[in-house]
Scaffold this active site. Sequence first.
Site, PDB file in Angstrom:
ATOM      1  N   ASP A  87       0.819  -1.220   0.000  1.00 38.95           N
ATOM      2  CA  ASP A  87       0.000   0.000   0.000  1.00 38.95           C
ATOM      3  C   ASP A  87       0.850   1.266   0.000  1.00 38.95           C
ATOM      4  O   ASP A  87       0.352   2.351  -0.294  1.00 38.95           O
ATOM      5  CB  ASP A  87      -0.978   0.001   1.183  1.00 38.95           C
ATOM      6  CG  ASP A  87      -0.266  -0.160   2.514  1.00 38.95           C
ATOM      7  OD1 ASP A  87       0.642   0.626   2.828  1.00 38.95           O
ATOM      8  OD2 ASP A  87      -0.624  -1.089   3.262  1.00 38.95           O
ATOM      9  N   ASP A 156       6.332  -5.694   6.809  1.00 39.69           N
ATOM     10  CA  ASP A 156       4.956  -5.184   6.878  1.00 39.69           C
ATOM     11  C   ASP A 156       4.074  -6.234   6.205  1.00 39.69           C
ATOM     12  O   ASP A 156       3.604  -6.068   5.090  1.00 39.69           O
ATOM     13  CB  ASP A 156       4.894  -3.848   6.149  1.00 39.69           C
ATOM     14  CG  ASP A 156       3.470  -3.288   6.072  1.00 39.69           C
ATOM     15  OD1 ASP A 156       2.583  -3.832   6.756  1.00 39.69           O
ATOM     16  OD2 ASP A 156       3.258  -2.326   5.318  1.00 39.69           O
TER      17      ASP A 156
END
Lengths: 277, 277
Positions: A87, A156
Amino acid sequence: MSGNWYTEKQTENFGITMKINKTLHVEQTEWQFLEMAETAEWGNMLFLDGMVMTSQKDEFVYHEMVAHVPLFTHPNPENVLVVGGGDGGVIREVMKHPKVKKATLVDIDGKVIEYSKKYLPEIAGELDNPRVEVIVGDGFMHIAKSENEYDVIMVDSTEPMGPAVDLFTKGFYAGIHKALKEDGLFVAQSDNPWFKADLIKQVQSDVKEIFPITKLYTANIPTYPSGLWCFTIGSKKHDPLDVPAEQFHDIDTKYYTKELHSAAFVLPKFVKDLAGE
Amino acid sequence: MSGNWYTEKQTENFGITMKINKTLHVEQTEWQFLEMAETAEWGNMLFLDGMVMTSQKDEFVYHEMVAHVPLFTHPNPENVLVVGGGDGGVIREVMKHPKVKKATLVDIDGKVIEYSKKYLPEIAGELDNPRVEVIVGDGFMHIAKSENEYDVIMVDSTEPMGPAVDLFTKGFYAGIHKALKEDGLFVAQSDNPWFKADLIKQVQSDVKEIFPITKLYTANIPTYPSGLWCFTIGSKKHDPLDVPAEQFHDIDTKYYTKELHSAAFVLPKFVKDLAGE
Protein backbone atom coordinates in the site's frame (compact mmCIF):
# COMPACT_ATOMS: atom_id res chain seq x y z
CA MET A 1 -20.21 -5.05 0.06
CA SER A 2 -22.13 -2.07 -1.41
CA GLY A 3 -24.66 -0.19 0.70
CA ASN A 4 -24.21 -2.70 3.45
CA TRP A 5 -22.32 -3.52 6.59
CA TYR A 6 -19.15 -5.60 6.55
CA THR A 7 -18.07 -7.66 9.54
CA GLU A 8 -14.52 -8.87 10.04
CA LYS A 9 -14.47 -11.70 12.51
CA GLN A 10 -11.22 -11.08 14.37
CA THR A 11 -11.73 -14.30 16.32
CA GLU A 12 -14.33 -17.01 16.02
CA ASN A 13 -16.51 -15.15 18.50
CA PHE A 14 -15.71 -11.46 18.11
CA GLY A 15 -15.36 -8.91 15.36
CA ILE A 16 -15.73 -5.39 14.09
CA THR A 17 -18.50 -4.26 11.80
CA MET A 18 -18.68 -1.18 9.61
CA LYS A 19 -20.91 0.54 7.14
CA ILE A 20 -19.77 0.32 3.52
CA ASN A 21 -20.79 3.24 1.33
CA LYS A 22 -19.50 1.66 -1.85
CA THR A 23 -17.31 -1.18 -3.06
CA LEU A 24 -14.50 0.19 -5.20
CA HIS A 25 -12.80 -3.00 -6.38
CA VAL A 26 -13.00 -6.74 -5.75
CA GLU A 27 -10.54 -9.24 -7.19
CA GLN A 28 -9.13 -12.65 -6.48
CA THR A 29 -5.47 -11.94 -7.24
CA GLU A 30 -2.86 -14.63 -7.73
CA TRP A 31 -2.20 -14.46 -3.99
CA GLN A 32 -5.23 -13.32 -2.08
CA PHE A 33 -8.77 -11.94 -2.15
CA LEU A 34 -8.50 -8.16 -2.50
CA GLU A 35 -11.31 -5.76 -1.69
CA MET A 36 -11.18 -1.99 -1.70
CA ALA A 37 -14.21 -0.18 -0.26
CA GLU A 38 -15.32 3.26 0.78
CA THR A 39 -16.40 2.97 4.42
CA ALA A 40 -18.50 5.56 6.23
CA GLU A 41 -16.28 5.66 9.33
CA TRP A 42 -12.72 5.06 8.11
CA GLY A 43 -12.62 6.38 4.54
CA ASN A 44 -11.29 4.10 1.85
CA MET A 45 -10.16 0.78 3.21
CA LEU A 46 -8.13 -2.16 1.88
CA PHE A 47 -9.08 -5.71 2.85
CA LEU A 48 -7.04 -8.83 2.03
CA ASP A 49 -8.69 -12.21 2.56
CA GLY A 50 -11.43 -10.40 4.47
CA MET A 51 -9.06 -8.74 6.95
CA VAL A 52 -8.64 -4.99 7.35
CA MET A 53 -5.19 -3.99 6.10
CA THR A 54 -5.35 -0.21 6.20
CA SER A 55 -7.77 2.71 6.15
CA GLN A 56 -7.40 6.36 5.28
CA LYS A 57 -8.42 7.48 8.77
CA ASP A 58 -6.18 5.38 11.00
CA GLU A 59 -3.35 4.22 8.70
CA PHE A 60 -0.93 6.77 10.10
CA VAL A 61 -0.52 4.91 13.39
CA TYR A 62 0.78 1.67 11.89
CA HIS A 63 2.90 3.28 9.21
CA GLU A 64 4.55 5.81 11.48
CA MET A 65 5.26 3.28 14.20
CA VAL A 66 6.73 0.66 11.86
CA ALA A 67 8.99 3.19 10.19
CA HIS A 68 10.18 5.76 12.70
CA VAL A 69 11.08 3.57 15.66
CA PRO A 70 13.75 1.57 13.73
CA LEU A 71 14.87 4.49 11.56
CA PHE A 72 15.58 6.74 14.53
CA THR A 73 17.30 3.84 16.30
CA HIS A 74 19.87 3.44 13.49
CA PRO A 75 22.45 6.27 13.31
CA ASN A 76 22.70 6.13 9.53
CA PRO A 77 19.91 4.19 7.81
CA GLU A 78 21.03 4.63 4.20
CA ASN A 79 19.72 1.43 2.68
CA VAL A 80 16.26 0.26 3.72
CA LEU A 81 14.16 -2.76 2.73
CA VAL A 82 10.40 -3.07 3.19
CA VAL A 83 8.96 -6.58 2.83
CA GLY A 84 5.25 -6.46 2.05
CA GLY A 85 3.70 -3.04 2.52
CA GLY A 86 2.41 -2.75 -1.04
CA ASP A 87 0.00 0.00 0.00
CA GLY A 88 3.05 2.26 0.27
CA GLY A 89 2.35 3.67 3.73
CA VAL A 90 5.63 2.53 5.28
CA ILE A 91 7.57 3.85 2.28
CA ARG A 92 5.88 7.25 2.68
CA GLU A 93 7.15 7.45 6.25
CA VAL A 94 10.62 6.15 5.31
CA MET A 95 10.90 8.98 2.79
CA LYS A 96 10.63 11.49 5.65
CA HIS A 97 14.16 10.49 6.67
CA PRO A 98 16.75 12.38 4.62
CA LYS A 99 19.50 9.91 5.60
CA VAL A 100 17.75 7.17 3.60
CA LYS A 101 19.42 7.03 0.19
CA LYS A 102 17.51 4.06 -1.10
CA ALA A 103 14.41 2.12 -0.06
CA THR A 104 13.43 -1.12 -1.75
CA LEU A 105 9.89 -2.42 -1.45
CA VAL A 106 9.26 -6.10 -2.22
CA ASP A 107 5.60 -7.09 -2.24
CA ILE A 108 4.43 -10.39 -3.63
CA ASP A 109 1.17 -8.96 -4.94
CA GLY A 110 1.37 -6.28 -7.63
CA LYS A 111 -2.38 -5.79 -7.44
CA VAL A 112 -2.09 -4.39 -3.91
CA ILE A 113 0.30 -1.76 -5.24
CA GLU A 114 -1.87 -1.02 -8.28
CA TYR A 115 -5.13 -0.52 -6.38
CA SER A 116 -3.51 1.31 -3.48
CA LYS A 117 -2.15 3.85 -5.96
CA LYS A 118 -5.64 4.20 -7.39
CA TYR A 119 -7.77 4.34 -4.25
CA LEU A 120 -5.33 5.24 -1.45
CA PRO A 121 -3.22 7.89 -3.18
CA GLU A 122 -2.19 9.75 -0.01
CA ILE A 123 -0.86 6.46 1.36
CA ALA A 124 0.81 5.18 -1.83
CA GLY A 125 2.03 8.56 -3.10
CA GLU A 126 5.73 8.06 -2.38
CA LEU A 127 6.05 4.75 -4.23
CA ASP A 128 7.13 6.81 -7.25
CA ASN A 129 9.82 8.67 -5.32
CA PRO A 130 13.15 8.31 -7.17
CA ARG A 131 14.77 6.99 -3.96
CA VAL A 132 12.34 4.04 -4.03
CA GLU A 133 12.64 0.80 -5.98
CA VAL A 134 9.47 -1.28 -6.15
CA ILE A 135 9.84 -5.02 -6.80
CA VAL A 136 6.87 -7.30 -7.27
CA GLY A 137 8.25 -10.53 -5.91
CA ASP A 138 8.76 -12.92 -3.02
CA GLY A 139 10.13 -11.15 0.03
CA PHE A 140 11.33 -14.38 1.59
CA MET A 141 13.44 -15.18 -1.49
CA HIS A 142 14.68 -11.60 -1.76
CA ILE A 143 15.91 -11.78 1.83
CA ALA A 144 17.44 -15.22 1.26
CA LYS A 145 19.68 -13.98 -1.54
CA SER A 146 20.72 -10.74 0.21
CA GLU A 147 23.87 -10.53 2.33
CA ASN A 148 25.29 -7.69 4.42
CA GLU A 149 23.23 -5.24 2.42
CA TYR A 150 20.60 -3.39 4.45
CA ASP A 151 20.74 -1.05 7.42
CA VAL A 152 17.08 -1.45 8.34
CA ILE A 153 14.50 -4.04 7.24
CA MET A 154 10.78 -3.62 7.92
CA VAL A 155 8.42 -6.56 7.63
CA ASP A 156 4.96 -5.18 6.88
CA SER A 157 3.17 -8.47 6.32
CA THR A 158 -0.37 -9.75 6.62
CA GLU A 159 -1.14 -12.23 9.39
CA PRO A 160 0.66 -15.59 9.35
CA MET A 161 -1.63 -17.29 6.86
CA GLY A 162 -1.73 -17.27 3.08
CA PRO A 163 1.30 -15.71 1.38
CA ALA A 164 2.77 -14.39 4.65
CA VAL A 165 3.17 -17.72 6.44
CA ASP A 166 6.92 -17.97 5.67
CA LEU A 167 7.48 -14.53 7.19
CA PHE A 168 6.84 -15.84 10.69
CA THR A 169 9.55 -18.55 10.74
CA LYS A 170 12.94 -18.76 12.41
CA GLY A 171 14.48 -19.33 8.96
CA PHE A 172 13.15 -15.97 7.85
CA TYR A 173 14.64 -14.18 10.86
CA ALA A 174 17.98 -15.91 10.20
CA GLY A 175 17.78 -14.70 6.59
CA ILE A 176 17.10 -11.17 7.81
CA HIS A 177 20.14 -11.38 10.07
CA LYS A 178 22.31 -12.31 7.08
CA ALA A 179 20.75 -9.65 4.84
CA LEU A 180 21.48 -6.91 7.38
CA LYS A 181 24.79 -5.10 7.68
CA GLU A 182 26.81 -5.71 10.84
CA ASP A 183 24.98 -2.98 12.74
CA GLY A 184 21.60 -3.52 11.10
CA LEU A 185 18.21 -3.97 12.69
CA PHE A 186 14.72 -5.05 11.69
CA VAL A 187 11.14 -4.65 12.78
CA ALA A 188 8.17 -6.90 12.12
CA GLN A 189 4.51 -6.45 12.92
CA SER A 190 3.61 -9.11 15.49
CA ASP A 191 -0.17 -9.08 15.87
CA ASN A 192 -1.93 -8.53 19.21
CA PRO A 193 -1.56 -9.85 22.76
CA TRP A 194 -5.27 -10.45 23.45
CA PHE A 195 -6.03 -13.00 20.74
CA LYS A 196 -2.56 -14.10 19.59
CA ALA A 197 -0.57 -14.50 22.77
CA ASP A 198 1.16 -17.67 21.57
CA LEU A 199 2.31 -16.04 18.33
CA ILE A 200 3.88 -13.14 20.21
CA LYS A 201 5.69 -15.50 22.57
CA GLN A 202 6.97 -17.57 19.65
CA VAL A 203 8.21 -14.60 17.61
CA GLN A 204 9.96 -13.07 20.62
CA SER A 205 11.63 -16.35 21.47
CA ASP A 206 12.69 -17.03 17.85
CA VAL A 207 14.09 -13.53 17.32
CA LYS A 208 15.94 -13.64 20.67
CA GLU A 209 17.84 -16.71 19.51
CA ILE A 210 19.22 -14.75 16.56
CA PHE A 211 19.48 -11.08 17.61
CA PRO A 212 21.30 -9.87 20.74
CA ILE A 213 18.80 -7.01 21.19
CA THR A 214 15.15 -8.09 20.92
CA LYS A 215 12.30 -5.90 22.09
CA LEU A 216 8.56 -5.50 21.78
CA TYR A 217 6.64 -2.25 21.43
CA THR A 218 2.96 -1.43 20.91
CA ALA A 219 0.65 1.08 19.29
CA ASN A 220 -3.12 1.65 19.31
CA ILE A 221 -4.71 0.80 15.96
CA PRO A 222 -8.51 0.92 16.26
CA THR A 223 -9.32 -1.16 13.17
CA TYR A 224 -6.90 -3.98 14.08
CA PRO A 225 -7.85 -6.81 16.44
CA SER A 226 -8.02 -5.66 20.08
CA GLY A 227 -6.77 -2.17 19.18
CA LEU A 228 -3.35 -2.97 20.66
CA TRP A 229 -0.80 -3.85 18.01
CA CYS A 230 2.65 -5.31 18.66
CA PHE A 231 5.93 -4.82 16.83
CA THR A 232 9.06 -6.88 17.37
CA ILE A 233 12.44 -5.28 16.89
CA GLY A 234 15.60 -7.34 16.45
CA SER A 235 18.91 -5.49 16.37
CA LYS A 236 22.58 -6.47 16.03
CA LYS A 237 23.98 -3.42 17.78
CA HIS A 238 21.77 -0.37 18.23
CA ASP A 239 19.33 -0.34 21.13
CA PRO A 240 16.01 1.43 20.44
CA LEU A 241 15.98 2.51 24.10
CA ASP A 242 19.46 4.01 23.95
CA VAL A 243 19.18 6.52 21.11
CA PRO A 244 21.39 9.61 21.47
CA ALA A 245 19.18 12.73 21.78
CA GLU A 246 20.84 14.38 18.76
CA GLN A 247 19.86 11.43 16.56
CA PHE A 248 16.20 12.51 16.61
CA HIS A 249 15.18 15.18 14.13
CA ASP A 250 11.89 16.99 13.68
CA ILE A 251 9.42 15.01 11.66
CA ASP A 252 5.84 15.59 10.62
CA THR A 253 3.70 12.91 12.31
CA LYS A 254 0.28 12.38 13.82
CA TYR A 255 1.16 9.54 16.23
CA TYR A 256 4.93 9.13 16.68
CA THR A 257 6.86 11.49 18.94
CA LYS A 258 10.36 11.01 20.27
CA GLU A 259 8.90 10.64 23.76
CA LEU A 260 6.52 7.95 22.52
CA HIS A 261 9.48 6.21 20.84
CA SER A 262 10.57 5.09 24.31
CA ALA A 263 7.18 4.93 26.03
CA ALA A 264 5.88 2.47 23.40
CA PHE A 265 8.32 -0.11 24.83
CA VAL A 266 6.81 0.15 28.31
CA LEU A 267 4.42 -2.78 28.20
CA PRO A 268 1.33 -3.67 30.19
CA LYS A 269 2.21 -6.39 32.71
CA PHE A 270 0.52 -9.24 30.79
CA VAL A 271 2.26 -8.24 27.54
CA LYS A 272 5.61 -7.95 29.31
CA ASP A 273 5.09 -11.50 30.55
CA LEU A 274 4.41 -12.70 26.99
CA ALA A 275 7.56 -11.00 25.76
CA GLY A 276 9.53 -12.78 28.48
CA GLU A 277 10.78 -9.47 29.89
CA MET B 1 -29.52 -11.96 23.10
CA SER B 2 -29.43 -15.78 23.57
CA GLY B 3 -27.62 -17.98 21.06
CA ASN B 4 -26.99 -14.98 18.88
CA TRP B 5 -24.59 -12.21 18.07
CA TYR B 6 -24.82 -8.81 19.71
CA THR B 7 -23.54 -5.67 17.98
CA GLU B 8 -22.72 -2.48 19.84
CA LYS B 9 -22.63 0.43 17.44
CA GLN B 10 -19.82 2.54 18.86
CA THR B 11 -20.53 5.21 16.26
CA GLU B 12 -23.28 5.50 13.69
CA ASN B 13 -21.09 3.64 11.21
CA PHE B 14 -18.86 1.32 13.23
CA GLY B 15 -19.20 -1.22 15.97
CA ILE B 16 -18.10 -4.40 17.64
CA THR B 17 -19.99 -7.66 17.41
CA MET B 18 -19.77 -10.71 19.61
CA LYS B 19 -21.27 -14.12 20.10
CA ILE B 20 -23.63 -14.44 23.06
CA ASN B 21 -23.79 -17.89 24.61
CA LYS B 22 -26.58 -17.03 26.97
CA THR B 23 -28.44 -14.03 28.35
CA LEU B 24 -28.22 -14.03 32.13
CA HIS B 25 -30.43 -11.07 33.04
CA VAL B 26 -32.33 -8.28 31.30
CA GLU B 27 -34.04 -5.45 33.14
CA GLN B 28 -35.14 -1.89 32.63
CA THR B 29 -34.01 -0.43 35.95
CA GLU B 30 -35.12 2.93 37.25
CA TRP B 31 -32.10 4.45 35.49
CA GLN B 32 -31.04 2.40 32.49
CA PHE B 33 -31.45 -0.76 30.46
CA LEU B 34 -29.32 -3.45 32.11
CA GLU B 35 -28.23 -6.64 30.35
CA MET B 36 -25.91 -9.30 31.68
CA ALA B 37 -24.80 -11.96 29.21
CA GLU B 38 -22.34 -14.79 28.91
CA THR B 39 -20.25 -14.06 25.81
CA ALA B 40 -18.07 -16.60 24.02
CA GLU B 41 -15.03 -14.31 23.77
CA TRP B 42 -15.07 -12.13 26.87
CA GLY B 43 -16.82 -14.20 29.55
CA ASN B 44 -19.71 -12.62 31.44
CA MET B 45 -20.35 -9.07 30.33
CA LEU B 46 -22.42 -6.16 31.64
CA PHE B 47 -24.17 -3.83 29.20
CA LEU B 48 -25.97 -0.61 30.16
CA ASP B 49 -28.19 1.02 27.55
CA GLY B 50 -26.64 -1.32 24.99
CA MET B 51 -23.05 -0.29 25.72
CA VAL B 52 -20.34 -2.63 27.01
CA MET B 53 -19.49 -1.68 30.58
CA THR B 54 -17.18 -4.46 31.65
CA SER B 55 -16.25 -8.06 30.88
CA GLN B 56 -14.56 -10.78 32.87
CA LYS B 57 -11.71 -11.06 30.37
CA ASP B 58 -10.60 -7.45 29.95
CA GLU B 59 -12.01 -5.66 33.01
CA PHE B 60 -8.63 -5.58 34.73
CA VAL B 61 -7.27 -2.89 32.43
CA TYR B 62 -9.86 -0.26 33.22
CA HIS B 63 -10.13 -1.02 36.91
CA GLU B 64 -6.39 -1.11 37.54
CA MET B 65 -5.71 2.03 35.57
CA VAL B 66 -8.50 4.06 37.20
CA ALA B 67 -7.41 3.06 40.69
CA HIS B 68 -3.64 2.72 40.84
CA VAL B 69 -2.53 5.83 38.98
CA PRO B 70 -4.23 8.27 41.41
CA LEU B 71 -3.67 6.10 44.51
CA PHE B 72 0.09 5.88 43.95
CA THR B 73 0.19 9.60 43.16
CA HIS B 74 -1.21 10.52 46.58
CA PRO B 75 1.23 9.96 49.48
CA ASN B 76 -1.48 8.99 51.94
CA PRO B 77 -4.85 8.14 50.34
CA GLU B 78 -6.79 7.34 53.50
CA ASN B 79 -10.29 8.35 52.44
CA VAL B 80 -11.40 7.45 48.92
CA LEU B 81 -14.66 8.04 47.03
CA VAL B 82 -15.78 6.14 43.94
CA VAL B 83 -18.64 7.70 41.96
CA GLY B 84 -20.39 5.11 39.80
CA GLY B 85 -18.49 1.84 39.51
CA GLY B 86 -21.33 -0.30 40.86
CA ASP B 87 -19.73 -3.42 39.38
CA GLY B 88 -17.14 -3.13 42.15
CA GLY B 89 -14.01 -3.41 39.99
CA VAL B 90 -12.48 -0.11 41.04
CA ILE B 91 -13.20 -0.88 44.70
CA ARG B 92 -11.43 -4.24 44.34
CA GLU B 93 -8.29 -2.45 43.14
CA VAL B 94 -8.59 0.28 45.80
CA MET B 95 -8.62 -2.43 48.46
CA LYS B 96 -5.11 -3.48 47.35
CA HIS B 97 -3.80 -0.28 48.95
CA PRO B 98 -3.25 -0.76 52.68
CA LYS B 99 -3.13 3.02 53.24
CA VAL B 100 -6.80 3.30 52.33
CA LYS B 101 -8.77 3.29 55.58
CA LYS B 102 -12.15 3.86 54.01
CA ALA B 103 -13.62 3.74 50.52
CA THR B 104 -17.14 4.95 49.77
CA LEU B 105 -18.92 3.87 46.61
CA VAL B 106 -21.90 5.89 45.41
CA ASP B 107 -23.74 4.39 42.46
CA ILE B 108 -27.14 5.61 41.39
CA ASP B 109 -28.32 2.17 40.30
CA GLY B 110 -28.56 -0.53 42.96
CA LYS B 111 -29.40 -3.10 40.29
CA VAL B 112 -25.90 -2.77 38.82
CA ILE B 113 -24.47 -3.67 42.21
CA GLU B 114 -26.94 -6.51 42.73
CA TYR B 115 -26.37 -8.23 39.39
CA SER B 116 -22.61 -7.64 39.39
CA LYS B 117 -22.42 -9.47 42.71
CA LYS B 118 -24.41 -12.30 41.19
CA TYR B 119 -22.77 -12.65 37.77
CA LEU B 120 -19.38 -10.92 38.12
CA PRO B 121 -18.33 -12.13 41.58
CA GLU B 122 -14.57 -11.82 40.96
CA ILE B 123 -15.12 -8.17 40.04
CA ALA B 124 -17.63 -7.28 42.78
CA GLY B 125 -16.10 -9.41 45.54
CA GLU B 126 -14.62 -6.58 47.61
CA LEU B 127 -17.86 -4.60 47.88
CA ASP B 128 -18.42 -6.44 51.17
CA ASN B 129 -14.99 -5.51 52.54
CA PRO B 130 -15.43 -3.85 55.97
CA ARG B 131 -13.37 -0.86 54.74
CA VAL B 132 -16.04 -0.21 52.07
CA GLU B 133 -19.30 1.69 52.42
CA VAL B 134 -21.75 1.24 49.55
CA ILE B 135 -24.35 3.95 49.00
CA VAL B 136 -27.08 3.65 46.39
CA GLY B 137 -27.58 7.28 45.48
CA ASP B 138 -26.77 10.27 43.32
CA GLY B 139 -23.02 10.81 43.02
CA PHE B 140 -23.47 14.41 41.89
CA MET B 141 -25.46 15.24 45.03
CA HIS B 142 -23.06 13.30 47.26
CA ILE B 143 -20.17 15.35 45.89
CA ALA B 144 -22.16 18.60 46.22
CA LYS B 145 -22.66 18.12 49.93
CA SER B 146 -19.09 16.99 50.69
CA GLU B 147 -16.36 19.42 51.73
CA ASN B 148 -12.66 18.92 52.41
CA GLU B 149 -13.33 15.23 52.93
CA TYR B 150 -11.63 12.97 50.40
CA ASP B 151 -8.02 12.33 49.45
CA VAL B 152 -8.84 10.70 46.13
CA ILE B 153 -12.07 10.66 44.11
CA MET B 154 -12.56 8.33 41.13
CA VAL B 155 -15.34 8.92 38.64
CA ASP B 156 -16.23 5.59 37.05
CA SER B 157 -19.22 6.72 35.03
CA THR B 158 -20.97 5.61 31.88
CA GLU B 159 -20.73 7.83 28.81
CA PRO B 160 -22.19 11.36 29.05
CA MET B 161 -25.79 10.39 28.37
CA GLY B 162 -28.55 9.05 30.60
CA PRO B 163 -27.81 9.20 34.34
CA ALA B 164 -24.15 10.22 33.82
CA VAL B 165 -24.73 13.46 31.94
CA ASP B 166 -24.19 15.65 35.04
CA LEU B 167 -20.82 13.99 35.64
CA PHE B 168 -19.29 15.71 32.61
CA THR B 169 -19.99 19.32 33.64
CA LYS B 170 -17.78 22.07 35.01
CA GLY B 171 -20.10 22.29 38.02
CA PHE B 172 -19.31 18.69 38.84
CA TYR B 173 -15.54 19.27 38.66
CA ALA B 174 -15.95 22.34 40.91
CA GLY B 175 -17.88 20.16 43.35
CA ILE B 176 -15.09 17.58 43.28
CA HIS B 177 -12.56 20.32 44.03
CA LYS B 178 -14.55 21.33 47.11
CA ALA B 179 -15.08 17.72 48.22
CA LEU B 180 -11.34 17.01 48.09
CA LYS B 181 -8.91 17.81 50.89
CA GLU B 182 -6.32 20.50 50.22
CA ASP B 183 -3.90 18.03 48.64
CA GLY B 184 -6.57 15.83 47.03
CA LEU B 185 -6.83 14.62 43.45
CA PHE B 186 -9.39 12.96 41.21
CA VAL B 187 -9.56 10.87 38.09
CA ALA B 188 -12.40 10.48 35.59
CA GLN B 189 -12.79 8.22 32.62
CA SER B 190 -12.83 10.45 29.53
CA ASP B 191 -13.81 8.26 26.59
CA ASN B 192 -11.65 7.90 23.45
CA PRO B 193 -9.79 10.24 21.12
CA TRP B 194 -10.89 8.65 17.84
CA PHE B 195 -14.64 9.17 18.10
CA LYS B 196 -14.97 11.67 20.96
CA ALA B 197 -12.24 14.22 20.32
CA ASP B 198 -14.44 17.19 21.27
CA LEU B 199 -15.41 15.62 24.59
CA ILE B 200 -11.78 15.08 25.53
CA LYS B 201 -10.88 18.65 24.64
CA GLN B 202 -13.82 19.97 26.66
CA VAL B 203 -13.08 17.90 29.76
CA GLN B 204 -9.39 18.83 29.69
CA SER B 205 -10.19 22.49 29.30
CA ASP B 206 -12.87 22.45 32.06
CA VAL B 207 -10.67 20.59 34.54
CA LYS B 208 -7.70 22.88 33.80
CA GLU B 209 -9.74 25.89 34.87
CA ILE B 210 -10.22 24.32 38.29
CA PHE B 211 -7.16 22.17 39.04
CA PRO B 212 -3.55 23.41 38.84
CA ILE B 213 -2.34 19.97 37.70
CA THR B 214 -4.42 18.46 34.88
CA LYS B 215 -3.19 15.52 32.83
CA LEU B 216 -4.45 12.87 30.45
CA TYR B 217 -3.38 9.23 30.33
CA THR B 218 -4.50 6.26 28.27
CA ALA B 219 -4.93 2.50 28.41
CA ASN B 220 -5.83 -0.19 25.87
CA ILE B 221 -9.31 -1.61 26.49
CA PRO B 222 -10.27 -3.91 23.60
CA THR B 223 -14.04 -3.90 24.22
CA TYR B 224 -14.28 -0.08 24.48
CA PRO B 225 -14.61 2.16 21.42
CA SER B 226 -11.31 2.41 19.47
CA GLY B 227 -9.45 0.33 22.05
CA LEU B 228 -7.73 3.49 23.37
CA TRP B 229 -9.30 4.79 26.54
CA CYS B 230 -8.56 8.14 28.16
CA PHE B 231 -8.50 9.18 31.80
CA THR B 232 -8.30 12.75 33.06
CA ILE B 233 -6.55 13.45 36.32
CA GLY B 234 -7.03 16.73 38.18
CA SER B 235 -4.86 17.36 41.22
CA LYS B 236 -4.46 20.18 43.74
CA LYS B 237 -0.87 19.40 44.68
CA HIS B 238 0.55 15.97 43.83
CA ASP B 239 1.84 15.43 40.29
CA PRO B 240 1.29 11.90 38.90
CA LEU B 241 4.58 12.30 37.01
CA ASP B 242 6.55 13.26 40.10
CA VAL B 243 5.92 10.36 42.45
CA PRO B 244 8.78 9.57 44.85
CA ALA B 245 10.15 6.08 44.09
CA GLU B 246 9.54 4.88 47.66
CA GLN B 247 5.83 5.72 47.33
CA PHE B 248 5.29 2.74 45.00
CA HIS B 249 4.77 -0.63 46.66
CA ASP B 250 4.43 -4.08 45.16
CA ILE B 251 0.96 -4.80 43.96
CA ASP B 252 -0.64 -7.73 42.19
CA THR B 253 -1.77 -6.51 38.75
CA LYS B 254 -2.14 -7.70 35.17
CA TYR B 255 -1.84 -4.32 33.40
CA TYR B 256 -0.48 -1.61 35.72
CA THR B 257 3.21 -1.42 36.52
CA LYS B 258 5.06 1.49 38.06
CA GLU B 259 6.87 2.02 34.75
CA LEU B 260 3.53 2.13 32.91
CA HIS B 261 2.27 4.64 35.52
CA SER B 262 4.46 7.24 33.81
CA ALA B 263 4.45 5.85 30.26
CA ALA B 264 0.64 6.00 30.13
CA PHE B 265 0.93 9.81 30.17
CA VAL B 266 3.10 9.85 27.04
CA LEU B 267 0.43 10.50 24.43
CA PRO B 268 0.30 9.93 20.70
CA LYS B 269 0.77 13.26 18.90
CA PHE B 270 -2.91 13.69 17.93
CA VAL B 271 -4.06 12.94 21.49
CA LYS B 272 -1.49 15.34 22.91
CA ASP B 273 -2.92 18.01 20.64
CA LEU B 274 -6.45 17.30 21.92
CA ALA B 275 -5.24 17.56 25.50
CA GLY B 276 -3.69 20.93 24.68
CA GLU B 277 -0.25 19.72 25.81
